[in-house]
Structures are given as structure tokens and as C-alpha cells.
Scaffold this motif. Sequence first.
Motif, PDB file in Angstrom:
ATOM      1  N   ARG A  63       0.819  -1.215   0.000  1.00 30.00           N
ATOM      2  CA  ARG A  63       0.000   0.000   0.000  1.00 30.00           C
ATOM      3  C   ARG A  63       0.853   1.266   0.000  1.00 30.00           C
ATOM      4  N   ALA A  67       0.957   4.308  -2.845  1.00 33.06           N
ATOM      5  CA  ALA A  67       0.741   5.736  -2.577  1.00 33.06           C
ATOM      6  C   ALA A  67       1.886   6.564  -3.168  1.00 33.06           C
ATOM      7  N   PHE A  70       1.260   6.776  -7.123  1.00 35.96           N
ATOM      8  CA  PHE A  70       0.334   7.760  -7.703  1.00 35.96           C
ATOM      9  C   PHE A  70       0.763   9.185  -7.397  1.00 35.96           C
ATOM     10  N   ALA A 135       4.125  10.478  -0.365  1.00 30.59           N
ATOM     11  CA  ALA A 135       3.019   9.539  -0.553  1.00 30.59           C
ATOM     12  C   ALA A 135       1.702  10.180  -0.136  1.00 30.59           C
ATOM     13  N   TYR A 149       1.897  12.842  10.064  1.00 28.55           N
ATOM     14  CA  TYR A 149       1.337  11.743   9.280  1.00 28.55           C
ATOM     15  C   TYR A 149       2.219  11.346   8.115  1.00 28.55           C
ATOM     16  N   GLN A 446     -13.202   4.603  -5.628  1.00 26.38           N
ATOM     17  CA  GLN A 446     -12.489   5.834  -5.299  1.00 26.38           C
ATOM     18  C   GLN A 446     -11.137   5.858  -6.006  1.00 26.38           C
ATOM     19  N   ARG A 447     -10.595   7.060  -6.202  1.00 25.66           N
ATOM     20  CA  ARG A 447      -9.237   7.152  -6.725  1.00 25.66           C
ATOM     21  C   ARG A 447      -8.249   6.871  -5.583  1.00 25.66           C
ATOM     22  N   ARG A 448      -7.033   6.668  -5.939  1.00 24.79           N
ATOM     23  CA  ARG A 448      -5.943   6.484  -4.978  1.00 24.79           C
ATOM     24  C   ARG A 448      -6.126   5.260  -4.090  1.00 24.79           C
ATOM     25  N   ILE A 449      -6.667   4.180  -4.639  1.00 19.27           N
ATOM     26  CA  ILE A 449      -6.719   2.942  -3.872  1.00 19.27           C
ATOM     27  C   ILE A 449      -5.929   1.867  -4.611  1.00 19.27           C
ATOM     28  N   PRO A 450      -5.130   1.074  -3.864  1.00 15.48           N
ATOM     29  CA  PRO A 450      -4.306   0.050  -4.500  1.00 15.48           C
ATOM     30  C   PRO A 450      -5.082  -1.226  -4.773  1.00 15.48           C
ATOM     31  N   ASP A 451      -6.272  -1.339  -4.215  1.00 18.43           N
ATOM     32  CA  ASP A 451      -6.955  -2.620  -4.238  1.00 18.43           C
ATOM     33  C   ASP A 451      -8.452  -2.404  -4.061  1.00 18.43           C
ATOM     34  N   PRO A 453     -12.167  -5.015  -3.337  1.00 16.85           N
ATOM     35  CA  PRO A 453     -12.635  -6.389  -3.169  1.00 16.85           C
ATOM     36  C   PRO A 453     -13.295  -6.887  -4.451  1.00 16.85           C
TER      37      PRO A 453
ATOM     38  N   GLN C 125      -7.888   7.769  11.256  1.00 11.84           N
ATOM     39  CA  GLN C 125      -7.014   6.801  10.597  1.00 11.84           C
ATOM     40  C   GLN C 125      -7.053   5.510  11.397  1.00 11.84           C
ATOM     41  N   VAL C 166      -6.584  13.465   9.963  1.00 11.60           N
ATOM     42  CA  VAL C 166      -6.396  14.054   8.638  1.00 11.60           C
ATOM     43  C   VAL C 166      -7.752  14.114   7.958  1.00 11.60           C
ATOM     44  N   TYR C 171     -18.629   8.834   2.129  1.00  9.35           N
ATOM     45  CA  TYR C 171     -19.078   8.586   0.760  1.00  9.35           C
ATOM     46  C   TYR C 171     -19.999   7.378   0.731  1.00  9.35           C
ATOM     47  N   LYS C 202     -17.881   4.371   2.004  1.00  5.99           N
ATOM     48  CA  LYS C 202     -16.437   4.339   1.812  1.00  5.99           C
ATOM     49  C   LYS C 202     -15.816   5.652   2.239  1.00  5.99           C
ATOM     50  N   CYS C 203     -14.495   5.650   2.298  1.00  8.86           N
ATOM     51  CA  CYS C 203     -13.771   6.913   2.469  1.00  8.86           C
ATOM     52  C   CYS C 203     -13.279   7.324   1.082  1.00  8.86           C
ATOM     53  N   ALA C 204     -13.573   8.580   0.713  1.00  8.00           N
ATOM     54  CA  ALA C 204     -13.231   9.000  -0.644  1.00  8.00           C
ATOM     55  C   ALA C 204     -12.001   9.891  -0.706  1.00  8.00           C
ATOM     56  N   PHE C 206      -8.090  10.505   0.071  1.00  6.17           N
ATOM     57  CA  PHE C 206      -6.924   9.726   0.458  1.00  6.17           C
ATOM     58  C   PHE C 206      -6.437  10.150   1.841  1.00  6.17           C
ATOM     59  N   LEU C 209      -2.340   4.989   4.696  1.00  6.22           N
ATOM     60  CA  LEU C 209      -2.130   3.585   4.368  1.00  6.22           C
ATOM     61  C   LEU C 209      -3.407   2.794   4.083  1.00  6.22           C
ATOM     62  N   HIS C 211      -6.519   3.719   3.566  1.00  8.55           N
ATOM     63  CA  HIS C 211      -7.612   4.483   2.968  1.00  8.55           C
ATOM     64  C   HIS C 211      -8.596   3.578   2.225  1.00  8.55           C
ATOM     65  N   ALA C 212      -8.084   2.629   1.460  1.00 11.88           N
ATOM     66  CA  ALA C 212      -8.966   1.790   0.638  1.00 11.88           C
ATOM     67  C   ALA C 212      -9.830   0.865   1.479  1.00 11.88           C
TER      68      ALA C 212
END
Lengths: 545, 136, 240
Positions: A63, A67, A70, A135, A149, A446-451, A453, C125, C166, C171, C202-204, C206, C209, C211-212
Motif C-alpha cells: 500500500r 501511494a 500515484f 506519498a 502523518y 475511489q481514486r488512490r486505492i491500490p486494491d 474487493p 485513521q 487528517v 461517501y 467508503k472513504c473518498a 486519500f 495507508l 484508505h482503501a
Amino acid sequence: MATLEHSVPRTAGGLLEWFTSVDHKKIGILYLSSALVFFVLSGILALVMRSELAQPGLQLVDRQTYAQLFTMHGTGMMFFFGTPMVIGLANYFVPLHIGAPDVAFPRLNAFAFWLTLAGAVMAFAGFLTATGAAAFGWTAYAPLSGDAYSPGTGADLWIIGVALSGVAGVLAAVNLLATIFGMRAPGMSMLRMSIFNWNIVVTSILIAFSFPALTVALALLWADRNLGSSFFEPAGGGDPVLYQHLFWFFGHPEVYILILPFFGIVTEIIPVFSRKPVFGYKGFVFATLLIGAYSFSVWAHHMFTTGAVDGPFFSATSMLIAVPTGIKFFNWIGTMWGGKIRFQTPMLFCAGFLFMFLMGGITGVFLASPPLDYFVHDTYYVVAHLHYVLFGGSVFAMFAGLYYWIPKMSGRMLSEGLGKLHFVLLLVGMNAAFFPMHQLGIDGMQRRIPDYPASFGYAQENLVSTAGAFLIALAVLVFFINLFVSLRRGPLAGDDPWGGYTLEWATTSPPPHHNFHRLPPIRSARPVFDERRENAQAGPEGGSP
Amino acid sequence: MIEELRLFVRIALYAAPAAALYWLLSSEVSGTWMLSALVVAVAMWVVSATALSRRRPQPSSAARLLGFEETETESQRSSLELAPQVLPGPSAWPAAAALAAFVTGLGAVYGGWFAIPGLLLGVTCTVGWLTQIQRR
Amino acid sequence: MTRLVRPISCMALLVMVGASACVPQAPSVQGRAVNQLYGIFAVIASIIFVVTAALIALSMLRYRAKPSDDALPAQFEGNVKLELIWFAIPTVIVVVLFILTLQKLDVVTERAPDPESIIEVDAYQWGWSFTYRGEGVNISGGPHNDPELVVPIDRAVAFEISAEDVQHSFYLPRLLIKRDAIPGRTNRVDVEIDEPGRYIGKCAEFCGLLHAEMNFVVRAVPPLEYRAWLNERKQDDGNA
Ligand code: HEM
Ligand SMILES: [Cu+2]
Ligand SMILES: [Cu+2]
């Protein structure tokens, strides 16, 4: 007609020449090469992202790495590919278009280039640190980008690197403005300048007045991280939304910085290949100015979902931009209408540009409507939109410009066959890669997600998109093969291979150190065309213009 | 007024009412500041450019730089050659100055002591650059 | 020209159907306003796209150079009247779209005077905390332990959204709604769902780590069931 002998300065020769040159053409080529290097680098990062996203599950990268990918893809494309590409093309062709021997401040020009490169190297050097590159996305929203952070040094390298290249951008813009305002050849009034130059004027103004907002945002962010201030930390009385205001006051003009010059290129190429003058010269100038002015008042359309901005105001100003953009579209059509269009590679890429940018422009109007933005903001819908604009728009127009102008810069034509192959692959690849993203965004990815389900049902579109990305890579590979082969063995271009209109076609390919041995009389926006026509009328051997 | 200055005036003419309207509609401080700063910055361009041009009414090099000569009248003339002009020769100082900025920038990341060689190099470059200009 | 009208309008119809069908109908009052607006935008956008693309294609096909023909085409430089027309057309379209936007903006941002429940959403987070104001019920959880909150159908529910560390973004994809969770600020969104079901949230924005993985579930149930659930939870939380 007397030719002028200039005292050609001594040059260092060899590789050192590139480090010490202050010739706008050499610096232009440096800008273009470094921009293309970062295009490839950032593109490779995108390929890794797309490979990761091809199926559900984390296969390739973790992950944290995703980050970084992108973040540096966006940063590299916007700051180290897009902006330098624009400035590089302007560097090479603005003096040629206005009949000047060089830019107004040649040494400053060289400094601006090396500073851009220094910034780019610094930001990408984050990959070499123990904690990796920045990132937090190319937008670096606080407080996520604060020291609590994002503690790594990669983040600080990013801040300083982007700031350095931002300062370089302002220097380059001031230099270009001074050149255009002060070094035009006699007869070259403002309203006889090429449309490309007009777009560079407005772009430079946008850079000069919007980059300072970025510098302020980055300086405050750096202070928050390193000096313990809290401009953006709510705990210390700061406001995260202030960062977004500053960033987007720069960020929105930035996207116009990345599109206006490419509008300019397209507006140069379409008339030449239609063998007509541009339709509505003043309309183009007016529309460009209008876009420039509007673009300062729309920044918070990127912030509708913060709930902290005035929706109607920013919605109205953003939608208004569609009007001058519409004027441009119809004037492009008007330029082709009644012409005799030759579909050589530059014109093909312009055709691709027209359709792809139309698509991106239309989804942009959706995003300007707050209720719709609440729905699709920060999803793949936005990623689709921005790539239709920046890839389908800017990159297609860039390739049009490169096929059009590399013969001038190198003296050799690029291969038409490979050029057409490049075009077809890029068009198919780009649509396969980015069109499915609209649907993904609507379905909630969503954007900015590596994965994601497997149960969310995103797999199919993502697979297609990844395949498209690799087609794009193949297309770009074809371009570079074309470049390497043609620069060595391509047919000689001659002064004016396309039947051009503007002054760069009145000199040799590549142009001599002082650009022109003689200038044709400048009585319209098409001095080279005028002279060709006069010659044809004077003597039958002149052939048709 | 000439075309070049009009550009900036036009942007100010758009941004000033935009700033006022924005404030009236939203009472939001930072955006109003930024729009007002834009108007001020644009106005500064116009004022300083005008001031510069008044000091040199002749189309001398500086005024030419700002594009104040009346280009429209010259457009009647036919084929014209460029005035001979000496362009600067190659110079290592711009690249060196960028290196100085790079090293100084590392100081902002890794701690102040990086800034010392950076600033030293920066001073060297400034001096070298300026003397090079003087010599020509 | 006229023989092109039919193919163009057929194409327009196809694009329109495609463009508006791909947004699923939302099961909420606010979401349906978005659906309607998107539908209108999609229709107008499809017409603009098809007409403009057709004009581009037409001019390219019709005026491509013939190999033998070397004469210069007519060199006209513009037509102010035409340009004014295509200045006016987009202006009118944009004004219409803007007015429609304003109407629907009112619907999606309207605050119910007396919502059934006010739920304080706190993002962190990495997870969510939902507090039912005045009910003493809290539901929270993060990745691999997605929190599931329950809301009544046919009643307005207000979410007051904020964040601890943060920025995040609240969403609900199926409800076509999203609002940022910003530390130090509170955003309110009112939703009135009218179909029972489980809706993924979901969280939209970023946020680092995981987030997804910051998902949650909104379960919409009939009002009576909702009350019963609330009372049960109150007792559970009270006993704990
Ligand atoms: C070479 C082909 C390209 C591919 C395959 C590609 C792919 C992607 C993907 C998949 C994302 C989304 C990443 C995510 O949200 O997880 C993305 C983001 C982005 N892309 Fe591209 N892209 C390409 C070219 C470009 C170009 C040419 C530009 C600009 C000139 C660009 C600018 C951006 C920006 C600004 C972002 C947002 C980065 C962020 O979220 O911080 N891309 N790209
Ligand atoms: Cu924008
Ligand atoms: Cu998040």
C-alpha cells in the motif's frame, strides 16, 4: 536582399556545450528531452499502478508503495513533464514565431531550465531514501502531508523540489513575456502573432500570477513540518481548508497552463494542413484571454465536497469557461470547413485531439455542477475526466506538435508510416485505458486505492483499462523508435516541409544560431504564406502556394 | 494604450469585480485575499511598466523590451532585416547557480549545514555571472 | 445536410441511453435529485457531443484533399456573425445547466427541520465512529471490522461529519452522496432513504495507508424496526 552576418559566439563543444549553452533552441531541446524523460518515468509508474489494479487483491506492490506511485506519477506528469514541455516548446518556437534572434534573457533562461531539472531530481530522489518518496498525492493536502502523518524525508524533498521548479517556472514565464513584448520583429504587431504565441502569452501570465500561491502553500507546509508552526494544523488553530485554497488557486490555472499552449499548437497545425487561414483569429485571441481570466476565479470547484466554499459562485464561473472553449471548437471546425485537408501525422493527432478533448471537456461540465460533483468527486470518474483532458488533449496535441516541429528542430522528417501506427495505437490504447474509468467512478471506485474487493464488481473494467495502458506504452515505444531511426536516417526536411505560415518556416532546418538570415515582410499573421503566394504570382516557376 | 498593457488591465478588470462579488456572496477570507492580491499584482505590472516607459520615451532597448514602440505603424514597411545584435556566449554560471539552489534546498531538508556550501556556491555564481555580464 | 440528420439523431439516442443508463437509480430523495440532474446533463451533453463530433467528422471527411487537386481553397478568415452565434449557443446552454444545478443543489443540501436522528460521524485513521446524538449509542470500527449503522427509511437522517486527524470523506456510492470529513470543521448532510437495504459506505479522500479499507455499511430498515434496534443497542451499551 542582403543577408546579415552575425558574430557567432564561441561554443564549448561536445557535451559541455549542452551545460553551458544559452541559445534558446538548445535550451528548448533540453527542456523537451527532460520533459520526455519524466513522461516516460511517470508513465512507467502508471504502468505499475495499472498492473496492480488489473485484478482484485494486492499482487505487485504494497500500500505504501502504491501511494508513492500515484503521488510521483501525478507530480511527475504535472510539474516535470507537462509544464517543462510547454516551456520547452515555447522556448524553441516563440522567438522563431516573432522573428527574434533569441529570448530576452538568455542566461536566465538557462538558469530556469537547470532549476526545473534540479527540482525534478530532488522530488524523485525521494525514491532513494529509506522511507521512500512522498506519498500524499500530487495535491499534498494538509494535515496528511504534515510531519505527524508523513514523517519521511521524501516528503520534504518533494516540497523543496516542487518549490524549486515552481520558481523556475515563474522565471521562464517572465522571460517569455519580455521576449514577446519586446523582441518582435518590425511589422510583427500583437495581432499578427501566431495563435500559439498568444496562448503562450496567456499561459505565461497564468504562471506568473498563480505559481506564487503554490510557493506560499509549500513554504507554509514546510514551516508546519520543520518549524513547528501550525498554519494547516487544526490542533494549533490552523485550517486544512486554507491549504486547499492556496493549492487550487495555483492548481486550476495550472491545468490551463497544461492545455492552452496545446490549443495553440492545434490552432497552428489545422490551418496549415487545411490550407486556409485560421477561422476567426480575433475570436481565438479573445477566447484565450477569457479562459485565462476566468481560470483565476474557479479554483474551489475542486473543493465543493469540503462544504466550505460557495457552490453557486464556483459552479457559475466554471461553467462559463465552457463558452470560450466552445468558441474554439467551432472556430477549429470553421478552419477545416471548405479547406483541402491533408491527413499527415500532425493533422491526425489534431483530429484525435479534437475528439478526445471534446469528451474531456464535456465531463468537465458535469464536475462543475456541485450536486454531481458530490457524487463523482474523488472517484475514477475524475481520473477519467482528467486523463481525457490531459492525455487526450495535451498529450495528443503535444505529439501533433512534435511531428510538426521535429523536422524544423532536427532537419529530418519523422516516418509517416510509424507515425500513423503510433497514432492508431495511442488512440485505441487511450480509450481502452480511460473510458472504462467513467463507469468505475459511477460505480463508486475511489481514486488512490491500490486494491478493491472482488465483490464490488470492478474487475472487468480494470482489466480493460490495464490492457489499454500497455497499448499506450507500446504506442509511445513506437514513437521513440521512430525518433531514433528518423533522426539518423529520415529524409531531409528542407526549410518548409508542410507549406507553413509562420516565420519558423522562413529559415533553415535546424535554424542557424541567430535564427534568421533574412525575414520575409510581415504584413499579416501568415508572412511565409504571403511571400510564397507573391513569389508564385511573380513567376510561373514558383508553383502553387 | 498599447495592446500588451491592455492584457493585464483586462485581467484586473475581470478579477476586481470577481473579488467583490466573491466577498459579497461568501464572506470567505482567503479567497477574497487571493483575488485581491491578483488585482494588486496585475496593477503593479501595469504601473511599473508605464513608469519605465515614461522615463524612456525613445524606443530604446529597455522600452523595446517592454514593447512600447508603436509596432502598428512600422508594419507598413516591407522586408526588413534584423538589427545586428550580439548574443551572449555560453556560460556555465546558470547551471552552477541551479546547482547552488539544489544544494541550498537540501539544507531545507537535511538541516542547515547543507545550506552553507550552497550559499557559498550561490554567491560565487552571482559574482561570476555579474562580472561576465560586465565584461561583455 | 438533411440526409445526415437521421444517422446523427440515431447516434445521439444511443449515446444518451448509454450515458444515463449507467448511473443506477438511487434509493433516496437526495440521490434521485442527483439522478435527475445527471440524466438531464447526460442528454444535453450527448447532444452536444454528437453534434460537435459529427461536425468535426463531417468537415474532415468532406474537405479532405483530393490527390490530383492542387489549387488553393478559398481563403476566408472568419465570420463574425457565425462566431456570435456560437458564442450565444453555449452561453444559453450553460445558463440552463446552471439554473438546473441551483435547483437540485437546494434539494441535496437542504436540512430537514426535524430529522429522525442526528448521527455524528467521526473519521479517523483508519475507521469510523458513529454516535447517535441524544441516544447514547455509538458504533465504530475499522478495516476487517466494518462498522454497520442502522437508519430508518422514509425519514430524514442528519449526518454531522468531522474528522480527528487528517481529512477523510464520507461517501455513500449507491446514494450518490459524499461530503468531506475535515478536522476542526463539521459538515452536515441529510439523507432520506426510501428502500430498505444494506448500502456500502467508503472513504473518498486519500488519508494514508488503509484508505482503501475504510468501509462501513448503512443498513436502512423500516422506522419501527429502527426504533427497536436503537432501544436494543441502548440497553446493550448501557449494560456494557
Ligand atoms: C501514460 C499513460 C497514463 C496512465 C496509464 C495513467 C494512469 C493513471 C492512473 C491509473 C491514475 C490513478 C491513480 C490512483 O488514483 O490510484 C492516474 C492519476 C493521475 N494522472 Fe495519470 N496516467 C497516464 C498519463 C498521465 C498524463 C499524461 C498526465 C498529465 C499530464 C497524468 C496525470 C495524472 C494525475 C495528475 C493524476 C492524479 C494523481 C494523484 O491522484 O495524486 N497522467 N493516472
Ligand atoms: Cu480546476
Ligand atoms: Cu480515506
